[in-house]
Design a protein around this motif. Structure first.
Motif, PDB file in Angstrom:
ATOM      1  N   GLY A  29       0.928  -1.302  -0.098  1.00 24.48           N
ATOM      2  CA  GLY A  29      -0.099   0.131   0.108  1.00 24.48           C
ATOM      3  C   GLY A  29       0.940   1.295   0.045  1.00 24.48           C
ATOM      4  O   GLY A  29       0.659   2.159   0.814  1.00 24.48           O
ATOM      5  N   PRO A  50      -2.352  -0.988  -5.250  1.00 25.99           N
ATOM      6  CA  PRO A  50      -3.376  -1.359  -6.342  1.00 25.99           C
ATOM      7  C   PRO A  50      -4.126  -0.251  -6.921  1.00 25.99           C
ATOM      8  O   PRO A  50      -4.560  -0.644  -8.362  1.00 25.99           O
ATOM      9  CB  PRO A  50      -4.353  -2.002  -5.627  1.00 25.99           C
ATOM     10  N   ASP A  51      -3.894   0.906  -6.665  1.00 28.33           N
ATOM     11  CA  ASP A  51      -4.615   2.152  -7.080  1.00 28.33           C
ATOM     12  C   ASP A  51      -3.819   2.686  -8.184  1.00 28.33           C
ATOM     13  O   ASP A  51      -2.639   3.233  -8.224  1.00 28.33           O
ATOM     14  CB  ASP A  51      -4.793   3.371  -6.128  1.00 28.33           C
ATOM     15  N   ARG A  75      -2.761  -6.557  -4.619  1.00 26.49           N
ATOM     16  CA  ARG A  75      -3.341  -6.163  -3.353  1.00 26.49           C
ATOM     17  C   ARG A  75      -2.583  -7.041  -2.351  1.00 26.49           C
ATOM     18  O   ARG A  75      -1.811  -8.163  -2.821  1.00 26.49           O
ATOM     19  CB  ARG A  75      -4.702  -6.554  -3.316  1.00 26.49           C
ATOM     20  N   CYS A  76      -2.615  -6.804  -1.233  1.00 28.10           N
ATOM     21  CA  CYS A  76      -2.004  -7.260  -0.153  1.00 28.10           C
ATOM     22  C   CYS A  76      -2.352  -8.690   0.322  1.00 28.10           C
ATOM     23  O   CYS A  76      -1.178  -9.534   0.458  1.00 28.10           O
ATOM     24  CB  CYS A  76      -2.122  -6.278   1.379  1.00 28.10           C
ATOM     25  N   VAL A  98      -7.183  -3.004   4.309  1.00 30.66           N
ATOM     26  CA  VAL A  98      -7.202  -4.211   3.378  1.00 30.66           C
ATOM     27  C   VAL A  98      -8.528  -5.014   3.603  1.00 30.66           C
ATOM     28  O   VAL A  98      -9.227  -4.825   4.619  1.00 30.66           O
ATOM     29  CB  VAL A  98      -6.093  -5.025   3.576  1.00 30.66           C
ATOM     30  N   ASP A  99      -8.975  -5.538   2.599  1.00 30.56           N
ATOM     31  CA  ASP A  99     -10.387  -6.264   2.756  1.00 30.56           C
ATOM     32  C   ASP A  99     -10.263  -7.649   3.610  1.00 30.56           C
ATOM     33  O   ASP A  99     -11.117  -7.692   4.549  1.00 30.56           O
ATOM     34  CB  ASP A  99     -10.685  -6.796   1.299  1.00 30.56           C
ATOM     35  N   ALA A 104      -4.053 -10.784   4.289  1.00 30.89           N
ATOM     36  CA  ALA A 104      -2.757 -10.026   3.996  1.00 30.89           C
ATOM     37  C   ALA A 104      -1.643 -10.404   4.798  1.00 30.89           C
ATOM     38  O   ALA A 104      -0.448 -10.673   4.463  1.00 30.89           O
ATOM     39  CB  ALA A 104      -3.151  -8.423   4.055  1.00 30.89           C
TER      40      ALA A 104
END
Length: 208
Positions: A29, A50-51, A75-76, A98-99, A104
């Protein structure tokens, strides 16, 4: 309870923790590269972001700071690096967003060499029953939707402990904020387990 610190005090602490990293380092991130100035010159940096817009700016700033590695579009929860390929992983204000923090952190442990270093800085849930905790609970559905998935009521220190990371220097501070009082922040410098738990060790084959 310790007195609240200022944003400048927090910045100094963050720089201190990040400056401890050495070797092959992954920043998860990584945003637009706010931590480059704190990294030790010997760090071989790779970033994960990821952005798309942030990653483009990150790539530009990485080159300006002399880091050749192209930031990873990932993504992580799914880090595209081999097992045990890193000396350290760090992230600032990432685990709140994080989701799946457990997944992660499992990925972080997978890509680290045994005993590899982790540094995480994040705002965390305030103590139960406090006004700040109530505000965090109310704000989280909004911040999770509109602030890159940020969960204000997530307890990062507890997540790190549950994932098996060992704290070498863990500090919980309160940062001055208005109008609902200080924001609790954790700074964690620790390491991954040196090896798998005994229960996970392979069973010896019986002698013939």
């Amino acid at each position: 309870m310790s007195a609240p610190i200022t944003d400048d005090d927090l910045d100094d602490l963050e720089r201190d923790f990040v400056s401890r990293l050495r070797g092959r380092v992954l920043e998860i991130g990584a945003g637009s590269g706010e931590n480059f100035g704190a990294l030790h010159p010997e760090v071989a940096w790779t970033g994960l972001e990821p952005d798309t817009a942030r990653r483009a700016e990150l790539a530009t700033r990485a080159r300006e700071w002399g880091h050749a590695a192209q930031p990873l579009d990932a993504r992580c929860e799914a880090i595209p690096l081999p097992d045990g390929s890193l000396d350290a992983v760090f992230g600032s204000y990432v685990l709140c967003s994080v989701d799946d923090p457990a997944a992660a952190l499992a990925e972080v442990q997978r890509v680290l060499a045994p005993g590899g270093r982790v540094v995480f800085i994040d705002h965390v849930a305030a103590p139960p029953g406090t006004l700040k905790r109530a505000v965090q609970r109310i704000a989280t559905p909004i911040s999770a939707r509109f602030c890159h998935g940020c969960h204000w009521d997530r307890d990062t220190a507890q997540l790190l402990a549950a994932a098996g990371f060992v704290a070498d220097d863990s500090r919980r501070v309160r940062v001055r904020s208005a109008p609902f009082g200080p924001v609790p922040v954790v700074l964690f410098d620790g390491h991954a387990p040196l090896g798998p738990p005994e229960s996970a060790a392979p069973t010896a084959e019986p002698l013939p």
